[in-house]
Motif scaffolding. Structure first.
Motif, mmCIF file in Angstrom:
data_model
loop_
_atom_site.group_PDB
_atom_site.id
_atom_site.type_symbol
_atom_site.label_atom_id
_atom_site.label_comp_id
_atom_site.label_asym_id
_atom_site.label_seq_id
_atom_site.Cartn_x
_atom_site.Cartn_y
_atom_site.Cartn_z
ATOM 1 N N SER A 1 0.794 -1.220 0.000
ATOM 2 C CA SER A 1 0.000 0.000 0.000
ATOM 3 C C SER A 1 0.827 1.270 0.000
ATOM 4 N N GLY A 2 2.108 1.185 0.230
ATOM 5 C CA GLY A 2 2.934 2.381 0.332
ATOM 6 C C GLY A 2 2.985 2.958 1.728
ATOM 7 N N ALA A 3 2.277 2.339 2.666
ATOM 8 C CA ALA A 3 2.333 2.791 4.051
ATOM 9 C C ALA A 3 3.683 2.417 4.658
ATOM 10 N N VAL A 4 4.091 3.155 5.673
ATOM 11 C CA VAL A 4 5.364 2.877 6.328
ATOM 12 C C VAL A 4 5.119 2.465 7.768
ATOM 13 N N PRO B 1 8.307 12.405 10.629
ATOM 14 C CA PRO B 1 9.274 11.382 10.202
ATOM 15 C C PRO B 1 8.687 10.385 9.219
ATOM 16 N N GLU B 2 7.403 10.054 9.384
ATOM 17 C CA GLU B 2 6.785 9.105 8.461
ATOM 18 C C GLU B 2 6.742 9.661 7.042
ATOM 19 N N ALA B 3 6.492 10.970 6.920
ATOM 20 C CA ALA B 3 6.499 11.593 5.597
ATOM 21 C C ALA B 3 7.895 11.544 4.993
ATOM 22 N N ALA C 1 10.107 9.300 5.566
ATOM 23 C CA ALA C 1 10.361 7.914 5.174
ATOM 24 C C ALA C 1 9.705 7.587 3.833
ATOM 25 N N ARG C 2 8.465 8.028 3.640
ATOM 26 C CA ARG C 2 7.782 7.754 2.372
ATOM 27 C C ARG C 2 8.522 8.401 1.210
ATOM 28 N N LEU C 3 8.946 9.646 1.379
ATOM 29 C CA LEU C 3 9.666 10.328 0.309
ATOM 30 C C LEU C 3 11.025 9.682 0.053
ATOM 31 N N THR C 4 11.669 9.222 1.096
ATOM 32 C CA THR C 4 12.963 8.547 0.933
ATOM 33 C C THR C 4 12.816 7.271 0.115
ATOM 34 N N MET C 5 11.744 6.549 0.328
ATOM 35 C CA MET C 5 11.543 5.278 -0.366
ATOM 36 C C MET C 5 11.291 5.469 -1.861
ATOM 37 N N VAL C 6 10.642 6.564 -2.231
ATOM 38 C CA VAL C 6 10.300 6.753 -3.644
ATOM 39 C C VAL C 6 11.282 7.664 -4.378
ATOM 40 N N ALA C 7 12.237 8.249 -3.648
ATOM 41 C CA ALA C 7 13.181 9.190 -4.271
ATOM 42 C C ALA C 7 14.085 8.475 -5.263
ATOM 43 N N ASP C 8 14.396 9.166 -6.347
ATOM 44 C CA ASP C 8 15.355 8.674 -7.328
ATOM 45 C C ASP C 8 16.735 9.206 -6.948
#
Length: 237
Positions: A24-27, A195-197, A199-206
């Motif tokens: 789901s993209g949740a962290v 912090p959760e935000a 983490a989400r951005l870190t996971m999808v960053a190029d």
């Protein structure tokens, strides 16, 4: 994916380890340490990162590291960047840079118009506008009047009433208190991104387009000395 996030750019010192659920993209937080502060990040960051990693079973398995790159405190963001880059080198893991404005916007619901604004002092804010989670332009340093005008113009173009506009960040209350036109907007005066935000951005960053390099939107307040040490003063004209 398992990531560590580091944030020292604004009003907090944060180190956290998160994992996604793969669907789901949740962290999910595995270990988090967060202290509100505007100075002293250098003394606290190492211990917070150690404790966060310990709560997550150690640094093993961390796939990448995300660090806020600004805009924000010149000293604070340099502390976070140096630590993240050193940790990445030690672990052999990539480090990605995350904009504090993007992270603030990701810390609130994405529907409608969101203005991420950071109090930059000297009658300015650092700002970026988003609609339904998508950025509407680049991050910029705006005089307060320009920030007001940009927000009102975009609210009008989107057919929004100000009650549906959300201002997030340390500049949110400043703008709402300065301009009666913005008083009806929703306010989230976050001192730092969630912090959760991050983490989400870190996971999808190029990594190719999100380098861990400081993002400065204006020149530093400090100015270089007018003469070198030991150099005589120049006589007044």
């Amino acid at each position: 994916m398992k990531v560590m996030v580091i944030d020292t750019a604004l009003g907090a010192c944060v180190a956290g380890v998160f994992a996604d659920d793969g669907t789901s993209g949740a962290v999910r937080g595995l270990g988090l340490r967060r202290e509100l502060m505007t100075k002293g990040h250098q003394e606290r960051l190492g211990g917070l990162a150690r404790d966060a990693a310990s709560g997550a079973g150690g640094f093993d398995g961390v796939d990448r590291i995300g660090v806020t790159v600004g805009p924000g405190s010149f000293t604070g963001l340099r502390v976070g960047l140096a630590f993240a880059l050193g940790l990445g080198a030690a672990l052999g893991r990539p480090v990605v840079g995350i904009s504090t404005l993007d992270a603030l916007a990701a810390s609130v619901p994405a529907e409608g118009l969101v203005a991420a604004v950071i109090d930059a002092r000297r009658g300015q804010v650092y700002g970026r506008l988003f609609r339904d989670g998508a950025p509407l332009g680049e991050a910029e340093a705006w005089p307060l009047e320009t920030a007001r005008d940009r927000i009102l113009a975009e609210a009008g173009q989107g057919g929004a009433v100000l009650g549906g506009v959300l201002l997030v960040g340390s500049g949110a209350a400043l703008l709402a208190e300065t301009f009666p036109e913005l008083a009806s907007a929703q306010i989230e005066p976050l001192a730092a991104p969630n912090p959760e935000a991050l983490a989400r951005l870190t996971m999808v960053a190029d990594p190719a387009t999100s380098p861990p390099s400081p993002l400065y939107l204006r020149a530093p307040d400090a100015t270089p000395p007018s003469r070198l040490p030991g150099q005589p003063r120049q006589p007044a004209a």
